[in-house]
Design a protein around this motif. Structure first.
Motif, mmCIF file in Angstrom:
data_model
loop_
_atom_site.group_PDB
_atom_site.id
_atom_site.type_symbol
_atom_site.label_atom_id
_atom_site.label_comp_id
_atom_site.label_asym_id
_atom_site.label_seq_id
_atom_site.Cartn_x
_atom_site.Cartn_y
_atom_site.Cartn_z
ATOM 1 N N ASP A 109 2.255 1.775 -3.411
ATOM 2 C CA ASP A 109 1.208 2.305 -4.287
ATOM 3 C C ASP A 109 1.059 3.815 -4.084
ATOM 4 O O ASP A 109 0.974 4.588 -5.056
ATOM 5 N N ARG B 35 0.833 -1.209 0.000
ATOM 6 C CA ARG B 35 0.000 0.000 0.000
ATOM 7 C C ARG B 35 0.863 1.252 0.000
ATOM 8 O O ARG B 35 0.570 2.229 -0.716
ATOM 9 N N THR C 161 -1.810 -0.793 -7.842
ATOM 10 C CA THR C 161 -2.956 -0.581 -6.958
ATOM 11 C C THR C 161 -3.738 -1.870 -6.759
ATOM 12 O O THR C 161 -4.170 -2.194 -5.639
ATOM 13 N N GLU D 180 -4.355 -6.300 0.839
ATOM 14 C CA GLU D 180 -5.146 -5.825 1.980
ATOM 15 C C GLU D 180 -6.367 -6.703 2.227
ATOM 16 O O GLU D 180 -6.771 -6.941 3.365
ATOM 17 N N ALA E 40 -1.887 -4.081 -4.348
ATOM 18 C CA ALA E 40 -2.003 -3.590 -2.969
ATOM 19 C C ALA E 40 -3.398 -3.858 -2.412
ATOM 20 O O ALA E 40 -3.559 -4.250 -1.242
ATOM 21 N N ASP E 41 -4.438 -3.655 -3.245
ATOM 22 C CA ASP E 41 -5.809 -3.922 -2.802
ATOM 23 C C ASP E 41 -5.989 -5.388 -2.439
ATOM 24 O O ASP E 41 -6.590 -5.728 -1.408
#
Length: 525
Positions: free
Chosen positions: A117, A114, A137, A144, A140-141
């Motif tokens: 990003d 994150r 992105t 998470e 990273a999403d």
């Protein structure tokens, strides 16, 4: 599989990332159509990641956080192109998140992706969907949202999401759809994420990329169109006081503005513009710019008309002609004049190749080649040849159709397998490993060490025969001889006759070399 990354695992990941980018460099270059279709994204990513790995190799880091910090510093300092600067921010994001950490878990990887990003997006003046930023992105999403804290699960989730995001880039960016390709920078990032997952899962290199989508060539052959600006300007900047002001002024000058720092006061600046002086002046007013690099887009097509070329630095005009006949572009070494960095840069430009493989053929030219490589805008790889006989052996196995990394390894192995000998006439009195020599004595050397002395007036043919016998004592089937300026006319014939009697299993190939102040250069394979 690994439960956490330590410094050694970070090193393995960086090395695996370099290998993955090297393997796909040419293919990534071919699909590079945005923001400028200049065919160098794969090359720029590889150069940047190599710079990162070099910095880590030179750093005694014993913790994961310190190791990634070294990678980030090396990437910012060596970043090349828009894609390279963005990659440096990905590494910086990992470094900031893992600062002080000895090992890195799945939870820490989630946080770091994150932050990567955020930094990469912030570095770009006008982020665009369908680029490497979209791929980052998505990774990273997914990290998470991963329901597991296991390092392997988080890394695998990031790779899977990145692969899907990369596949979606043509639906987000019209130019990609028109050419029928995915984003080149996004592909490079996916390779690095997959290399990380490979290290975590403790798979072997051959398993890397096993589930990644294949690359395809662009539908159109237009590979060097401009974004509307004439130049790409890059420099490193120390002492930056006002980042927003720098970014704003560069944006008014052009596009593709990227301003990225290493977190320790060094910034990498990138812009496409028409006014080179103004772009540099903005840097001067905001800090101390250095390592300035300017590329004119109109020159790119001419420079990179082919993927790879071999440059050989050769003393002796006859030897130079032999290397040319074998397909190398030659930088001749003239008597009394050492080659310069400018000479090498001119030859690199003559190749019109994205990658140049250099055969220095001399022990004293490594620093020169390194300096030229630093200043040139392409991938320069040096095969460590310290004699023309080794260079010729390397050139003999060169295969331009082979993968770049494999070809360079094959050339290096061929050079290393060639023992080198040299017969010269002593110019002054000296102490050697085998005794004192006097002016006029013939000195026989193997791999740089004197192994025999033939007193003056020397029988040069006899000395050459003795030297070849010494070299063949360790085995060998092929003897290659370059006759220098001081060689007797009958050298090749007499050596051939001698070998038929003493070593009938060995084949002799002789060439007129013309090397100054040399009787013969000898190679044994």
């Amino acid at each position: 599989m690994l439960e956490a990354l330590d410094a050694d695992a970070v090193r393995r990941w960086a090395a695996a990332g370099v290998r993955a980018l090297d393997a796909d460099r040419e293919a990534i270059d071919r699909i590079n159509v945005y923001p400028v279709a200049d065919g160098d994204t794969g090359t720029n990513l590889l150069h940047t990641m190599r710079s990162a790995l070099d910095a880590l190799v030179d750093d005694p880091a014993d913790a994961a956080g310190a190791a990634v910090s070294a990678l980030a510093k090396g990437a910012v300092a060596g970043a090349r192109g828009n894609s390279g600067v963005i990659l440096s921010q990905v590494l910086r994001g990992l470094a900031e998140s893992w600062e002080g950490a000895r090992t890195v878990t799945g939870t820490a990887l989630r946080t770091a992706l994150r932050r990567a990003d955020q930094l990469a997006t912030a570095a770009v003046s006008k982020p665009v969907a369908g680029t490497v930023l979209s791929v980052l992105t998505a990774a990273a999403d997914a990290a998470e949202d991963c329901g597991s804290d296991l390092l392997d699960d988080v890394a695998s989730a990031a790779v899977k999401a990145a692969a899907q995001a990369l596949a979606d880039t043509p639906r987000q960016l019209a130019v990609l759809a028109e050419r029928g390709v995915v984003d080149a920078g996004g592909r490079g990032l996916l390779l690095l994420l997959d290399a990380l997952a490979t290290v975590v899962a403790e798979r072997v290199d051959s398993d890397t990329n096993h589930d990644l989508p294949p690359l395809s060539a662009p539908k159109s052959a237009l590979m060097h169109e401009s974004s509307g600006f004439e130049y790409e300007v890059m420099y490193l900047l120390d002492g930056l006081a006002d980042e927003p002001s720098l970014r704003d002024r560069l944006t008014r000058l052009g596009d593709s503005v990227v301003v990225a720092g290493d977190g320790h006061g060094l910034w990498s600046v990138h812009v496409h513009c028409d006014d080179v002086g103004a772009a540099i002046e903005v840097g001067i007013e905001n800090g101390r710019p250095h390592r300035i690099k300017v590329t004119r887009f109109a020159d790119e097509k001419a420079r990179f008309e082919r993927d790879r070329a071999v440059v050989a630095i050769v003393a002796g005009e006859q030897a130079a002609e032999l290397f040319r006949a074998e397909g190398a572009i030659v930088l001749p070494v003239r008597a009394g004049r050492e080659p310069t960095v400018t000479d090498l840069l001119d030859v690199f430009a003559e190749t019109c190749a994205a990658q140049v493989v250099v055969l220095p053929n001399d022990t004293g030219l490594a620093e020169l080649v390194s300096a030229a490589a630093e200043r040139d805008g392409r991938d320069v790889v040096v095969v460590p040849t310290v004699s023309p006989v080794q260079g010729l052996a390397a050139l003999a196995v060169h295969d331009p159709s082979r993968r770049s990394g494999d070809d360079v390894v094959a050339m290096a192995e061929a050079a290393a397998a060639t023992r080198r000998g040299e017969l010269v006439i002593a110019k002054r009195e000296a102490i050697t490993w085998v005794g004192r020599c006097q002016p006029g004595d013939a000195l026989g050397m193997i791999d740089g060490e004197v192994v025999l002395i033939e007193p003056a007036p020397a029988d040069l043919v006899a000395a050459a025969c003795r030297l070849v016998d010494r070299m063949l004592d360790a085995g060998g089937e092929l003897v290659t001889v370059f006759a220098g300026e001081d060689a007797p006319a009958a050298l090749d014939d007499e050596l051939g006759r001698h070998l038929r009697l003493s070593h009938p299993e060995a084949e002799l190939t002789g060439y007129p070399g013309g090397q100054p102040e040399t009787v013969a250069l000898i190679g044994v394979e």
